[in-house]
Design a protein around this motif. Structure first.
Motif, PDB file in Angstrom:
ATOM      1  N   ALA A 227      -0.907 -18.077  36.311  1.00 10.71           N
ATOM      2  CA  ALA A 227      -0.256 -18.628  35.119  1.00 10.71           C
ATOM      3  C   ALA A 227      -0.184 -17.595  33.998  1.00 10.71           C
ATOM      4  CB  ALA A 227      -0.998 -19.875  34.649  1.00 10.71           C
ATOM      5  N   ALA A 228      -1.252 -16.824  33.821  1.00 10.03           N
ATOM      6  CA  ALA A 228      -1.248 -15.782  32.791  1.00 10.03           C
ATOM      7  C   ALA A 228      -0.236 -14.685  33.126  1.00 10.03           C
ATOM      8  CB  ALA A 228      -2.649 -15.191  32.651  1.00 10.03           C
ATOM      9  N   ASP A 229      -0.129 -14.327  34.408  1.00 11.56           N
ATOM     10  CA  ASP A 229       0.851 -13.328  34.818  1.00 11.56           C
ATOM     11  C   ASP A 229       2.275 -13.818  34.561  1.00 11.56           C
ATOM     12  OD1 ASP A 229      -1.049 -11.521  35.582  1.00 11.56           O
ATOM     13  OD2 ASP A 229      -0.974 -12.023  37.717  1.00 11.56           O
ATOM     14  N   ILE A 230       2.516 -15.105  34.831  1.00  8.69           N
ATOM     15  CA  ILE A 230       3.852 -15.663  34.609  1.00  8.69           C
ATOM     16  C   ILE A 230       4.213 -15.626  33.132  1.00  8.69           C
ATOM     17  CG2 ILE A 230       5.205 -17.786  34.717  1.00  8.69           C
ATOM     18  CD1 ILE A 230       3.778 -18.444  37.326  1.00  8.69           C
ATOM     19  N   GLN A 231       3.277 -16.007  32.276  1.00  8.07           N
ATOM     20  CA  GLN A 231       3.536 -15.978  30.837  1.00  8.07           C
ATOM     21  C   GLN A 231       3.807 -14.572  30.333  1.00  8.07           C
ATOM     22  OE1 GLN A 231       0.213 -17.874  28.923  1.00  8.07           O
ATOM     23  NE2 GLN A 231       0.656 -19.895  29.779  1.00  8.07           N
ATOM     24  N   GLN A 232       3.148 -13.587  30.912  1.00 13.75           N
ATOM     25  CA  GLN A 232       3.333 -12.206  30.481  1.00 13.75           C
ATOM     26  C   GLN A 232       4.642 -11.619  31.022  1.00 13.75           C
ATOM     27  OE1 GLN A 232       0.185  -9.612  31.753  1.00 13.75           O
ATOM     28  NE2 GLN A 232       1.087  -7.799  30.815  1.00 13.75           N
TER      29      GLN A 232
ATOM     30  N   TRP B  52       8.828 -12.588  29.793  1.00  6.48           N
ATOM     31  CA  TRP B  52       9.547 -11.982  28.671  1.00  6.48           C
ATOM     32  C   TRP B  52      10.423 -10.808  29.090  1.00  6.48           C
ATOM     33  CZ3 TRP B  52       9.753 -15.399  25.192  1.00  6.48           C
ATOM     34  CH2 TRP B  52       8.668 -16.246  24.951  1.00  6.48           C
ATOM     35  N   PRO B  53       9.948  -9.869  29.940  1.00  8.47           N
ATOM     36  CA  PRO B  53      10.879  -8.842  30.427  1.00  8.47           C
ATOM     37  C   PRO B  53      12.041  -9.423  31.224  1.00  8.47           C
ATOM     38  CG  PRO B  53       8.603  -8.150  30.774  1.00  8.47           C
ATOM     39  CD  PRO B  53       8.544  -9.568  30.332  1.00  8.47           C
ATOM     40  N   SER B  54      11.785 -10.496  31.975  1.00 12.89           N
ATOM     41  CA  SER B  54      12.885 -11.132  32.716  1.00 12.89           C
ATOM     42  C   SER B  54      13.918 -11.711  31.769  1.00 12.89           C
ATOM     43  CB  SER B  54      12.333 -12.234  33.633  1.00 12.89           C
ATOM     44  OG  SER B  54      11.512 -11.707  34.647  1.00 12.89           O
ATOM     45  N   LEU B  55      13.455 -12.375  30.713  1.00 10.62           N
ATOM     46  CA  LEU B  55      14.380 -12.927  29.721  1.00 10.62           C
ATOM     47  C   LEU B  55      15.124 -11.823  28.981  1.00 10.62           C
ATOM     48  CD1 LEU B  55      12.342 -15.870  28.144  1.00 10.62           C
ATOM     49  CD2 LEU B  55      14.449 -16.031  29.476  1.00 10.62           C
ATOM     50  N   ALA B  56      14.435 -10.700  28.724  1.00 18.97           N
ATOM     51  CA  ALA B  56      15.064  -9.598  27.998  1.00 18.97           C
ATOM     52  C   ALA B  56      16.240  -9.023  28.769  1.00 18.97           C
ATOM     53  CB  ALA B  56      14.026  -8.502  27.725  1.00 18.97           C
ATOM     54  N   VAL B  57      16.232  -9.132  30.086  1.00 19.44           N
ATOM     55  CA  VAL B  57      17.355  -8.666  30.902  1.00 19.44           C
ATOM     56  C   VAL B  57      18.373  -9.783  31.117  1.00 19.44           C
ATOM     57  CG1 VAL B  57      18.034  -7.736  33.145  1.00 19.44           C
ATOM     58  CG2 VAL B  57      15.917  -6.970  32.072  1.00 19.44           C
ATOM     59  N   ALA B  58      17.895 -10.972  31.458  1.00 15.47           N
ATOM     60  CA  ALA B  58      18.790 -12.052  31.873  1.00 15.47           C
ATOM     61  C   ALA B  58      19.585 -12.648  30.721  1.00 15.47           C
ATOM     62  CB  ALA B  58      17.980 -13.151  32.564  1.00 15.47           C
ATOM     63  N   LEU B  59      18.957 -12.827  29.560  1.00 15.02           N
ATOM     64  CA  LEU B  59      19.644 -13.487  28.449  1.00 15.02           C
ATOM     65  C   LEU B  59      20.812 -12.660  27.905  1.00 15.02           C
ATOM     66  CD1 LEU B  59      19.384 -16.184  27.048  1.00 15.02           C
ATOM     67  CD2 LEU B  59      17.943 -15.112  25.316  1.00 15.02           C
TER      68      LEU B  59
ATOM     69  N   LEU C 192       9.419 -11.408  36.444  1.00 18.52           N
ATOM     70  CA  LEU C 192       9.039 -12.349  37.494  1.00 18.52           C
ATOM     71  C   LEU C 192       9.748 -12.058  38.805  1.00 18.52           C
ATOM     72  CD1 LEU C 192       8.913 -15.712  35.500  1.00 18.52           C
ATOM     73  CD2 LEU C 192       7.028 -14.263  36.232  1.00 18.52           C
ATOM     74  N   GLY C 193      10.924 -11.427  38.742  1.00 16.81           N
ATOM     75  CA  GLY C 193      11.610 -11.057  39.970  1.00 16.81           C
ATOM     76  C   GLY C 193      10.833 -10.036  40.769  1.00 16.81           C
ATOM     77  N   SER C 194      10.431  -8.944  40.124  1.00 15.93           N
ATOM     78  CA  SER C 194       9.626  -7.932  40.812  1.00 15.93           C
ATOM     79  C   SER C 194       8.251  -8.485  41.181  1.00 15.93           C
ATOM     80  CB  SER C 194       9.477  -6.699  39.917  1.00 15.93           C
ATOM     81  OG  SER C 194       8.866  -7.034  38.680  1.00 15.93           O
ATOM     82  N   TYR C 195       7.748  -9.404  40.386  1.00 19.04           N
ATOM     83  CA  TYR C 195       6.468 -10.063  40.681  1.00 19.04           C
ATOM     84  C   TYR C 195       6.544 -10.809  42.006  1.00 19.04           C
ATOM     85  CZ  TYR C 195       2.254 -12.856  39.604  1.00 19.04           C
ATOM     86  OH  TYR C 195       1.010 -13.445  39.619  1.00 19.04           O
ATOM     87  N   THR C 196       7.644 -11.502  42.244  1.00 19.65           N
ATOM     88  CA  THR C 196       7.839 -12.234  43.491  1.00 19.65           C
ATOM     89  C   THR C 196       8.011 -11.287  44.664  1.00 19.65           C
ATOM     90  OG1 THR C 196       8.912 -14.002  42.219  1.00 19.65           O
ATOM     91  CG2 THR C 196       9.209 -14.019  44.612  1.00 19.65           C
ATOM     92  N   ILE C 197       8.792 -10.232  44.480  1.00 20.46           N
ATOM     93  CA  ILE C 197       8.998  -9.256  45.554  1.00 20.46           C
ATOM     94  C   ILE C 197       7.681  -8.611  45.959  1.00 20.46           C
ATOM     95  CG2 ILE C 197       9.990  -7.002  46.079  1.00 20.46           C
ATOM     96  CD1 ILE C 197      11.999  -9.153  46.382  1.00 20.46           C
TER      97      ILE C 197
END
Length: 326
Positions: free
Chosen positions: A104-109, A112-119, A278-283
């Motif tokens: 959960a802590a990793d997801i919260q951290q 933000w980089p995922s949103l910075a690219v996707a948004l 989170l994308g690279s986290y899943t990979i």
């Protein structure tokens, strides 16, 4: 509407449970707990005792789905499936199998980089695609429209990997305008985000512009558009004041449904640009066979997708007052 929302939320529970069961079964069909232990230990000659210790520390020493040796309700509760799934609906993701970090802590951290690219990719892409589609409709039945359609077909026929590799080589290596990969926090992240955002927008132009063009062409042939022209409105004002407004319902559908999934990031984009989202986290979790992270990310993605569909239905009533949810 309240009853409709409650009913949709109740429908989501069996759906999410089915996704969780399918994820569990598919993962353990490919990898047994022993295989996971040997890969995580990373030693050439792993002893059986080391494997058993690893499994016991992480709860993989229990039966997978059914404990035939237990009695009563313990037949289910004393299984890997129950132990790993009990906290999912409360968003208690537990700790990872590989480095014992709090998921959960990793997801919260990492969100933000995922949103910075996707948004920015979503916003800029939406403006660019709608603008190009309106220009093609404005000059319909002309050489400009035909050339635009051909260009869209060419762009959508090329793999996104080509745009990523080509963009890194041309803009990052030859021109040296931005870094090829990497990420930093704060305002320093801007130089690392320019290239992935540009590639994300450019790679989606072909398919999206063709789709928006189709929507606008359907609207320009309707009676209210002919009435607007008969009243003396120019073609440009007709497109922007009437056609665009009435085509917002399907456009809004495509936008709202992806808003919750922006948190999940892009698997390919983040991996190629070394963005800690989170994308690279899943990979990384898939490569290291970390079932705890994979299960958490699949479940979270399913929840966000269900929320996106619900928001889409609600947004219909905001855009079109004639729509009623029942």
């Amino acid at each position: 509407m309240i009853q409709y929302i409650i009913r949709r939320v109740l429908y989501a529970f069996p759906l999410l449970m089915g996704v969780n069961i399918l994820t569990f079964v598919l993962f353990f069909v490919v990898n047994s707990p022993d295989d996971m232990a040997r890969m995580q230990l990373g030693q050439k000659h792993v002893t059986e005792q080391a494997v058993e210790n690893w499994k016991q520390q992480r709860g993989y020493d229990l039966p997978l789905l059914w404990n035939s040796k237990a009695e009563g309700k313990e037949k289910l509760t004393q299984t890997i499936f129950y132990q790993k799934s009990a906290g999912l609906f409360l968003f208690r993701f537990g700790i990872s199998d590989s480095d014992r970090r709090n998921i959960a802590a990793d997801i919260q951290q990492r969100m933000w980089p995922s949103l910075a690219v996707a948004l920015p990719t979503l916003i800029v892409g939406l403006l660019v695609n709608i603008t190009f589609a309106l220009i093609m409709v404005l000059f319909r039945n002309s050489y400009l429209e035909h050339a635009g359609v051909v260009l869209c077909v060419v762009l959508m026929s090329v793999s996104s990997l080509f745009y990523i590799i080509g963009g890194q080589f041309l803009i990052g290596k030859l021109l040296r305008l931005v870094p090829i990969s990497g990420y930093e926090g704060g305002f320093s992240a801007l130089k690392f985000l320019i290239l992935p955002v540009l590639i994300g927008v450019f790679s989606a132009i072909g398919a999206n512009v063709r789709w928006y063009r189709t929507l606008f062409l359907e609207e320009v042939e309707k009676d209210y558009v002919r009435t607007a022209r008969a009243k003396g409105l120019t073609e440009t004002r007709t497109l922007f004041r009437h056609v665009l407004k009435n085509a917002m319902l399907p456009i809004l559908t495509g936008v709202v449904v992806v808003l919750p999934t922006l948190f999940m990031g892009s698997l390919i984009m983040e991996s190629f640009f070394s963005i800690p989202g989170l994308g690279s986290y899943t990979i990384d979790a898939i490569n290291s066979q970390d079932f705890a992270i994979v299960r958490a990310m699949v479940f979270l993605g399913s929840v966000l997708y269900v929320i996106g569909l619900l928001l889409t239905d609600i947004s219909y009533t905001l855009v079109d007052p004639r729509v009623r949810l029942s």
